[in-house]
Design an enzyme around this catalytic site. Sequence first.
Site, PDB file in Angstrom:
ATOM      1  N   PHE A   6       0.836  -1.205   0.000  1.00  0.00           N
ATOM      2  CA  PHE A   6       0.000   0.000   0.000  1.00  0.00           C
ATOM      3  C   PHE A   6       0.868   1.251   0.000  1.00  0.00           C
ATOM      4  CE2 PHE A   6      -2.503   3.336   2.044  1.00  0.00           C
ATOM      5  CZ  PHE A   6      -3.659   3.280   1.293  1.00  0.00           C
ATOM      6  N   GLU A   7       0.481   2.227  -0.806  1.00  0.00           N
ATOM      7  CA  GLU A   7       1.213   3.501  -0.900  1.00  0.00           C
ATOM      8  C   GLU A   7       0.828   4.406   0.261  1.00  0.00           C
ATOM      9  OE1 GLU A   7       3.752   5.852  -1.369  1.00  0.00           O
ATOM     10  OE2 GLU A   7       3.704   4.754  -3.267  1.00  0.00           O
ATOM     11  N   GLU A  10       1.283  10.509   1.068  1.00  0.00           N
ATOM     12  CA  GLU A  10       0.071  11.208   0.658  1.00  0.00           C
ATOM     13  C   GLU A  10       0.331  12.283  -0.387  1.00  0.00           C
ATOM     14  OE1 GLU A  10      -0.476  10.334   5.155  1.00  0.00           O
ATOM     15  OE2 GLU A  10       1.061  11.337   3.946  1.00  0.00           O
ATOM     16  N   GLU A  65      -9.006   7.126   2.862  1.00  0.00           N
ATOM     17  CA  GLU A  65      -7.624   7.332   2.411  1.00  0.00           C
ATOM     18  C   GLU A  65      -7.108   8.682   2.909  1.00  0.00           C
ATOM     19  OE1 GLU A  65      -6.403   4.787   0.770  1.00  0.00           O
ATOM     20  OE2 GLU A  65      -8.219   3.790   0.064  1.00  0.00           O
ATOM     21  N   SER A  66      -7.142   8.927   4.216  1.00  0.00           N
ATOM     22  CA  SER A  66      -6.556  10.095   4.896  1.00  0.00           C
ATOM     23  C   SER A  66      -7.576  11.128   5.367  1.00  0.00           C
ATOM     24  CB  SER A  66      -5.420  10.718   4.079  1.00  0.00           C
ATOM     25  OG  SER A  66      -4.365   9.784   3.925  1.00  0.00           O
ATOM     26  N   CYS A  80      -3.957   9.127   0.346  1.00  0.00           N
ATOM     27  CA  CYS A  80      -2.839   8.223   0.096  1.00  0.00           C
ATOM     28  C   CYS A  80      -3.276   7.145  -0.896  1.00  0.00           C
ATOM     29  CB  CYS A  80      -2.363   7.612   1.414  1.00  0.00           C
ATOM     30  SG  CYS A  80      -3.686   6.826   2.370  1.00  0.00           S
ATOM     31  N   PHE A 245      -8.231   0.833  10.913  1.00  0.00           N
ATOM     32  CA  PHE A 245      -8.685   0.064   9.754  1.00  0.00           C
ATOM     33  C   PHE A 245      -8.451  -1.430   9.958  1.00  0.00           C
ATOM     34  CE2 PHE A 245      -7.920   4.356   8.315  1.00  0.00           C
ATOM     35  CZ  PHE A 245      -9.008   4.613   7.492  1.00  0.00           C
ATOM     36  N   SER A 251      -5.865   6.335  11.152  1.00  0.00           N
ATOM     37  CA  SER A 251      -5.964   7.742  10.782  1.00  0.00           C
ATOM     38  C   SER A 251      -6.525   8.532  11.957  1.00  0.00           C
ATOM     39  CB  SER A 251      -6.863   7.941   9.562  1.00  0.00           C
ATOM     40  OG  SER A 251      -6.223   7.500   8.387  1.00  0.00           O
ATOM     41  N   HIS A 264      -1.524   9.653   9.889  1.00  0.00           N
ATOM     42  CA  HIS A 264      -1.936   8.492   9.096  1.00  0.00           C
ATOM     43  C   HIS A 264      -0.815   7.471   9.120  1.00  0.00           C
ATOM     44  CE1 HIS A 264      -5.327  10.861   7.802  1.00  0.00           C
ATOM     45  NE2 HIS A 264      -4.474  11.851   7.555  1.00  0.00           N
ATOM     46  N   GLU A 268       2.507  -1.938   7.670  1.00  0.00           N
ATOM     47  CA  GLU A 268       3.024  -3.195   7.158  1.00  0.00           C
ATOM     48  C   GLU A 268       4.539  -3.173   6.996  1.00  0.00           C
ATOM     49  OE1 GLU A 268      -1.052  -2.831   5.054  1.00  0.00           O
ATOM     50  OE2 GLU A 268       0.466  -1.521   5.911  1.00  0.00           O
TER      51      GLU A 268
END
Length: 356
Positions: A6-7, A10, A65-66, A80, A245, A251, A264, A268
């Site tokens: 995952f990227e 942001e 996503e943020s 992100c 999550f 977040s 955020h 992993e």
Amino acid sequence: MAASGFEGFEKRIELQFFGHDPLFTGSMGLRNLDFECLEEILHAVQCTVVSAVANRHFDAYVLSESSLFVYPTKIIIKTCGTTQLLKSVRPLVHLARDRLGLTVRMCRYTRGSFIFPKAQPSPHTSFEEEVIFLEENLPSRLCFRKACVMPSNVSSHSWHVFTACDVDDDDGSSHHHELGEDRSDALYTVEVCMTELDRASARKFFRRGAGNDEKYSGDSAGREMTGLTGIGDINPRALICDFGFDPCGYSMNGIDGDRYSTIHVTPEEGFSYASYECVGSIYDDQHEISRVLKKVAQVFRPGTMSVATTCASHEVWRRVAKALELVGLKCRSCSADKFPAAGTVVFQTFTTTRRK
């Protein structure tokens, strides 16, 4: 090449507006936008709202996503993953103009270096493409523009900045009327990116509850992570809206008067990442930003940490370096540049000799 994770890094867009007739929308300005309008914009970006909090100054939304922050004359979206953030620019400009009578006066776009750049969709395949997209989707009246990649001695932590404004204002201040906001060149923004998080610290951002336990919600997980990690102590005055999550990730938005902070985390192993962002004033206690950043570094214990400080007229960045050196992070590089309507951006990178 497909992404293997995952990227976390942001993309962040900030749009500022002014109103020709403040009586048109009253002091609420952009906060008058219907939630359905915001949802449509976020759908185009490819994210959704998962939690929200507000006070008399602004609205703060935690996204899938943020984060999103809505002030009367300013909106900030930070996303992100593989979101298409810049697709929000044109609809936001048009909505503010057509429904609220507000005119965009400034745009600032920033981001770090993607961990998985080849996984990014258009218009985020490169900084060059992003700049072209912004040039084409912003009104031509924002004629003072600048784009720059600020390098560092740590190649994975460079800083991309684009600004555009309607007034060539060297000190970054605005002379336009603001709807209900007390903004000045005394404010600064600190954007922090951290990689190679300490393994023990990162493990605290994995949900402990089973995925099928309905009583253990994202809100419950977020509260647990906030308490377990010490994030709540970074700014004890802030009202925190947090979300954990499934199976991992975190977040948080904090609201303290008219100022926000946000965190955020992608925990992993192999591509761990955390970000912290806050707003301060040069009139604050000079030790405040030092205390905050030391606490942030202690929460995540990153191997590499970059800090971008945007300020119109003050060298806040010196406090940043001194604070992080006290927690074992050594400054490896420092660069500075001036941008229209934003002021001076100072970008510093820090590393530690810690071994996991």
